[in-house]
Design a protein around this motif. Structure first.
Motif, PDB file in Angstrom:
ATOM      1  N   VAL A   7       0.856  -1.190   0.000  1.00  0.00           N
ATOM      2  CA  VAL A   7       0.000   0.000   0.000  1.00  0.00           C
ATOM      3  C   VAL A   7       0.886   1.232   0.000  1.00  0.00           C
ATOM      4  CG1 VAL A   7      -1.721   1.322   1.290  1.00  0.00           C
ATOM      5  CG2 VAL A   7      -1.863  -1.177   1.199  1.00  0.00           C
ATOM      6  N   ASN A   8       0.598   2.152  -0.893  1.00  0.00           N
ATOM      7  CA  ASN A   8       1.323   3.406  -0.967  1.00  0.00           C
ATOM      8  C   ASN A   8       0.419   4.535  -0.490  1.00  0.00           C
ATOM      9  OD1 ASN A   8       3.469   5.210  -1.841  1.00  0.00           O
ATOM     10  ND2 ASN A   8       2.012   5.858  -3.382  1.00  0.00           N
ATOM     11  N   HIS A   9       1.003   5.501   0.185  1.00  0.00           N
ATOM     12  CA  HIS A   9       0.254   6.700   0.573  1.00  0.00           C
ATOM     13  C   HIS A   9       0.314   7.674  -0.594  1.00  0.00           C
ATOM     14  CE1 HIS A   9       1.419   5.030   4.553  1.00  0.00           C
ATOM     15  NE2 HIS A   9       0.128   5.244   4.751  1.00  0.00           N
ATOM     16  N   ARG A  10      -0.822   8.023  -1.158  1.00  0.00           N
ATOM     17  CA  ARG A  10      -0.865   8.933  -2.306  1.00  0.00           C
ATOM     18  C   ARG A  10      -0.336  10.314  -1.934  1.00  0.00           C
ATOM     19  NH1 ARG A  10      -6.583   6.550  -3.781  1.00  0.00           N
ATOM     20  NH2 ARG A  10      -5.885   4.921  -5.190  1.00  0.00           N
ATOM     21  N   ARG A  11      -0.756  10.819  -0.774  1.00  0.00           N
ATOM     22  CA  ARG A  11      -0.197  12.055  -0.230  1.00  0.00           C
ATOM     23  C   ARG A  11       0.809  11.619   0.827  1.00  0.00           C
ATOM     24  NH1 ARG A  11      -5.425  12.430   0.724  1.00  0.00           N
ATOM     25  NH2 ARG A  11      -5.056  12.541   2.952  1.00  0.00           N
ATOM     26  N   PRO A  12       2.041  12.077   0.765  1.00  0.00           N
ATOM     27  CA  PRO A  12       3.021  11.642   1.761  1.00  0.00           C
ATOM     28  C   PRO A  12       2.503  11.868   3.174  1.00  0.00           C
ATOM     29  CG  PRO A  12       4.093  12.957   0.066  1.00  0.00           C
ATOM     30  CD  PRO A  12       2.604  13.045  -0.169  1.00  0.00           C
TER      31      PRO A  12
END
Length: 52
Positions: A7-12
């Protein structure tokens, strides 16, 4: 193309808890892309919590 396994955070999230758990801020990526490319970009971004 590899299967999405991370899972990646779209907004840091920058150490800030609410963006870390917000499902709207999550994106599926392969673990290789996340660990290599995305995390390199995130390390260069300023943290939101003021820590270095």
């Amino acid at each position: 193309m590899a299967p999405a396994t991370a899972v990646n955070h779209r907004r840091p999230q920058g150490g800030d808890w609410p963006p870390s758990i917000d499902p709207a801020n999550h994106g599926s990526v392969c673990v290789h892309g996340h660990n290599r490319e995305i995390q390199r970009e995130e390390r260069q971004a300023p943290r939101l919590d003021g820590r270095p």
